[in-house]
Design a protein around this motif. Structure first.
Motif, mmCIF file in Angstrom:
data_model
loop_
_atom_site.group_PDB
_atom_site.id
_atom_site.type_symbol
_atom_site.label_atom_id
_atom_site.label_comp_id
_atom_site.label_asym_id
_atom_site.label_seq_id
_atom_site.Cartn_x
_atom_site.Cartn_y
_atom_site.Cartn_z
ATOM 1 N N HIS A 98 44.080 42.940 34.163
ATOM 2 C CA HIS A 98 44.629 44.265 33.850
ATOM 3 C C HIS A 98 46.136 44.193 33.619
ATOM 4 O O HIS A 98 46.670 44.887 32.737
ATOM 5 N N THR A 99 46.819 43.351 34.399
ATOM 6 C CA THR A 99 48.270 43.207 34.212
ATOM 7 C C THR A 99 48.584 42.649 32.829
ATOM 8 O O THR A 99 49.477 43.159 32.129
ATOM 9 N N LEU A 100 47.852 41.615 32.422
ATOM 10 C CA LEU A 100 48.098 41.005 31.116
ATOM 11 C C LEU A 100 47.732 41.957 29.974
ATOM 12 O O LEU A 100 48.470 42.063 28.980
ATOM 13 N N VAL A 101 46.596 42.659 30.110
ATOM 14 C CA VAL A 101 46.199 43.616 29.073
ATOM 15 C C VAL A 101 47.229 44.730 28.956
ATOM 16 O O VAL A 101 47.596 45.160 27.845
ATOM 17 N N LEU A 102 47.723 45.195 30.084
ATOM 18 C CA LEU A 102 48.737 46.254 30.074
ATOM 19 C C LEU A 102 50.006 45.797 29.373
ATOM 20 O O LEU A 102 50.560 46.517 28.519
ATOM 21 N N ILE A 103 50.466 44.592 29.684
ATOM 22 C CA ILE A 103 51.708 44.088 29.088
ATOM 23 C C ILE A 103 51.555 43.911 27.585
ATOM 24 O O ILE A 103 52.386 44.378 26.796
ATOM 25 N N VAL A 104 50.493 43.209 27.182
ATOM 26 C CA VAL A 104 50.306 42.909 25.757
ATOM 27 C C VAL A 104 50.110 44.191 24.952
ATOM 28 O O VAL A 104 50.705 44.371 23.872
ATOM 29 N N SER A 105 49.313 45.117 25.463
ATOM 30 C CA SER A 105 49.039 46.357 24.724
ATOM 31 C C SER A 105 50.293 47.211 24.578
ATOM 32 O O SER A 105 50.589 47.722 23.486
ATOM 33 N N VAL A 106 51.038 47.361 25.666
ATOM 34 C CA VAL A 106 52.251 48.175 25.604
ATOM 35 C C VAL A 106 53.277 47.523 24.685
ATOM 36 O O VAL A 106 53.986 48.219 23.932
ATOM 37 N N LEU A 107 53.377 46.196 24.726
ATOM 38 C CA LEU A 107 54.312 45.514 23.824
ATOM 39 C C LEU A 107 53.942 45.742 22.365
ATOM 40 O O LEU A 107 54.818 46.022 21.529
ATOM 41 N N LEU A 108 52.668 45.616 22.040
ATOM 42 C CA LEU A 108 52.252 45.837 20.656
ATOM 43 C C LEU A 108 52.548 47.260 20.208
ATOM 44 O O LEU A 108 53.098 47.488 19.124
ATOM 45 N N ILE A 109 52.206 48.236 21.043
ATOM 46 C CA ILE A 109 52.420 49.640 20.663
ATOM 47 C C ILE A 109 53.904 49.939 20.546
ATOM 48 O O ILE A 109 54.353 50.575 19.574
ATOM 49 N N MET B 295 50.335 56.085 28.594
ATOM 50 C CA MET B 295 51.449 56.654 29.373
ATOM 51 C C MET B 295 52.657 55.730 29.372
ATOM 52 O O MET B 295 53.798 56.169 29.146
ATOM 53 N N VAL B 296 52.410 54.448 29.638
ATOM 54 C CA VAL B 296 53.521 53.494 29.715
ATOM 55 C C VAL B 296 54.138 53.275 28.346
ATOM 56 O O VAL B 296 55.375 53.208 28.209
ATOM 57 N N ALA B 297 53.309 53.171 27.305
ATOM 58 C CA ALA B 297 53.830 52.974 25.950
ATOM 59 C C ALA B 297 54.636 54.181 25.496
ATOM 60 O O ALA B 297 55.644 54.039 24.783
ATOM 61 N N TRP B 298 54.211 55.378 25.875
ATOM 62 C CA TRP B 298 54.957 56.599 25.531
ATOM 63 C C TRP B 298 56.379 56.543 26.092
ATOM 64 O O TRP B 298 57.318 57.043 25.469
ATOM 65 N N GLN B 299 56.533 55.905 27.247
ATOM 66 C CA GLN B 299 57.851 55.853 27.867
ATOM 67 C C GLN B 299 58.698 54.693 27.359
ATOM 68 O O GLN B 299 59.925 54.799 27.312
ATOM 69 N N TRP B 300 58.064 53.582 26.957
ATOM 70 C CA TRP B 300 58.840 52.405 26.568
ATOM 71 C C TRP B 300 59.050 52.277 25.072
ATOM 72 O O TRP B 300 59.920 51.508 24.640
ATOM 73 N N PHE C 207 59.880 44.154 32.942
ATOM 74 C CA PHE C 207 59.673 45.431 33.625
ATOM 75 C C PHE C 207 58.196 45.800 33.700
ATOM 76 O O PHE C 207 57.755 46.422 34.675
ATOM 77 N N LEU C 208 57.411 45.451 32.691
ATOM 78 C CA LEU C 208 55.989 45.807 32.693
ATOM 79 C C LEU C 208 55.211 45.015 33.727
ATOM 80 O O LEU C 208 54.111 45.429 34.117
ATOM 81 N N LEU C 209 55.730 43.880 34.183
ATOM 82 C CA LEU C 209 55.067 43.137 35.248
ATOM 83 C C LEU C 209 55.048 43.914 36.557
ATOM 84 O O LEU C 209 54.219 43.633 37.427
ATOM 85 N N SER C 210 55.949 44.880 36.709
ATOM 86 C CA SER C 210 56.056 45.632 37.964
ATOM 87 C C SER C 210 55.668 47.096 37.809
ATOM 88 O O SER C 210 56.111 47.938 38.596
ATOM 89 N N ILE C 211 54.846 47.430 36.817
ATOM 90 C CA ILE C 211 54.405 48.809 36.638
ATOM 91 C C ILE C 211 53.610 49.255 37.860
ATOM 92 O O ILE C 211 52.643 48.594 38.270
ATOM 93 N N PHE C 212 54.010 50.365 38.455
ATOM 94 C CA PHE C 212 53.327 50.842 39.654
ATOM 95 C C PHE C 212 53.215 52.368 39.690
ATOM 96 O O PHE C 212 52.151 52.907 40.016
ATOM 97 N N ALA C 213 54.298 53.072 39.362
ATOM 98 C CA ALA C 213 54.336 54.525 39.560
ATOM 99 C C ALA C 213 53.266 55.246 38.752
ATOM 100 O O ALA C 213 52.628 56.177 39.245
ATOM 101 N N GLU C 214 53.072 54.831 37.496
ATOM 102 C CA GLU C 214 52.075 55.498 36.654
ATOM 103 C C GLU C 214 50.667 55.329 37.220
ATOM 104 O O GLU C 214 49.868 56.274 37.237
ATOM 105 N N ILE C 215 50.360 54.115 37.694
ATOM 106 C CA ILE C 215 49.034 53.860 38.256
ATOM 107 C C ILE C 215 48.849 54.614 39.568
ATOM 108 O O ILE C 215 47.808 55.236 39.809
ATOM 109 N N PHE C 216 49.849 54.584 40.410
ATOM 110 C CA PHE C 216 49.766 55.276 41.702
ATOM 111 C C PHE C 216 49.597 56.775 41.514
ATOM 112 O O PHE C 216 48.802 57.419 42.215
#
Length: 311
Positions: free
Chosen positions: A88-99, A178-183, A239-248
């Motif tokens: 999930h961490t890798l998918v989150l990083i790669v997807s947000v980077l692409l978007i 959510m994360v891509a919208w912010q970054w 920074f995406l390696l430490s994503i926490f607030a959105e998930i929490f």
């Protein structure tokens, strides 16, 4: 006739410069307290994390503390949620980077053109980057993706479709949005700044040679943005390696472990299961993963810069 003696001046003996390592610098002395504090700020937590990662330490039974060696790492690797959290961490990083990179590039090209209201539109585009992650997650959870009161549910009802519970049916992709919208605004700012430094004469010469907008974008704009894209990828990845607030805030790692990434897994083990030893082992693995990614990205950026300077 009196003979005069002419005394030639003796050439001055050159003074050897002091050895580089022997010269006292007051500036170094002034920097010592801040460097020492920075070192303690980094070293002490790391040493404490390494210490707790090799002992049995549960807050519910502090009297049973003892040395266990690498057992905490073995228990963590055998945890059914560990490897999915890495995925999930890798998918989150790669997807947000692409978007963010693709979206930021397209918006940078758009806002590089002059049109009425460009300043106000640019302000609205960069606004999400200044929203706190917790607030942004609450907005998406309760005002946009909510299956009853959300904006998307209202639009679906207007066209006669059944609303979708995005956080239940597509939880990980909801977090990615959510994360891509912010970054994406961050990538947009970096890429727009780089794009505005592009020499307009190159574009005009290409247009005179008959090149269309697509060929100009591929052969002139993208090569110019290469270094800026590398910077965006490096900073966002760290920074995406430490994503926490959105998930929490939005999913609490669920449903089940569908949105549990490595930082949230460490949090759940340490502060929900009160097992500080295994959580510290997860923290050490997270630090190792972050350093591997950082070294790879820094080398990629250095290679990119070296290639530009060689040209």
């Amino acid at each position: 006739m009196t003979q005069q003696t002419i005394i030639l001046p003796t050439p001055a003996t050159p003074i050897a410069p002091p050895a580089p390592g022997r010269k006292f610098s007051p500036a170094k002395l002034l920097l010592t307290p801040s460097v020492a504090m920075l070192g303690l700020w980094m070293i002490v937590p790391l040493v404490m994390t390494l210490y707790f990662s090799v002992i049995r330490y549960n807050l519910l039974s502090p009297d049973q503390t003892g040395f266990v060696g690498l057992d905490n790492y073995r228990y963590l690797l055998e945890d059914p949620a560990f490897w999915p959290s890495i995925g999930h961490t890798l998918v989150l990083i790669v997807s947000v980077l692409l978007i963010s990179v693709v979206g930021g590039t397209l918006m940078a090209v758009l806002f590089d053109q002059k049109f009425p209201g460009r300043g106000i539109a640019r302000l609205f585009v960069i606004a999400p980057f200044f929203v706190m992650p917790t607030v942004g997650a609450l907005i998406w959870k309760n005002m946009i993706l909510h299956p009853v009161y959300g904006l998307w549910s209202h639009l679906f009802r207007l066209v006669g479709l059944e609303p979708i519970d995005w956080l239940a049916d597509y939880p990980l992709w909801s977090i990615i949005v959510m994360v891509a919208w912010q970054w994406t605004p961050f990538a947009f700012l970096i890429l727009l700044t780089s794009l505005q430094s592009l020499d307009q004469e190159q574009r005009e010469a290409a247009q005179l040679d008959g090149a269309g907008p697509v060929r100009i974008f591929i052969h002139i704009t993208l090569p110019h943005l290469k270094r800026a894209i590398a910077v965006v990828v490096m900073i966002e990845s760290i920074f995406l390696l430490s994503i926490f607030a959105e998930i929490f805030t939005a999913t609490a790692g669920g449903p089940g472990t569908e949105t549990t990434n490595l930082p949230y897994l460490v949090y759940s083990i340490g502060l929900q299961q009160f097992d500080i030893g295994i959580a510290s082992a997860g923290g050490v693995i997270a630090v190792i993963l972050a350093n591997i990614v950082s070294i790879f990205l820094v080398r990629m950026l250095a290679k990119n810069l070296r290639g530009e300077y060689d040209q």
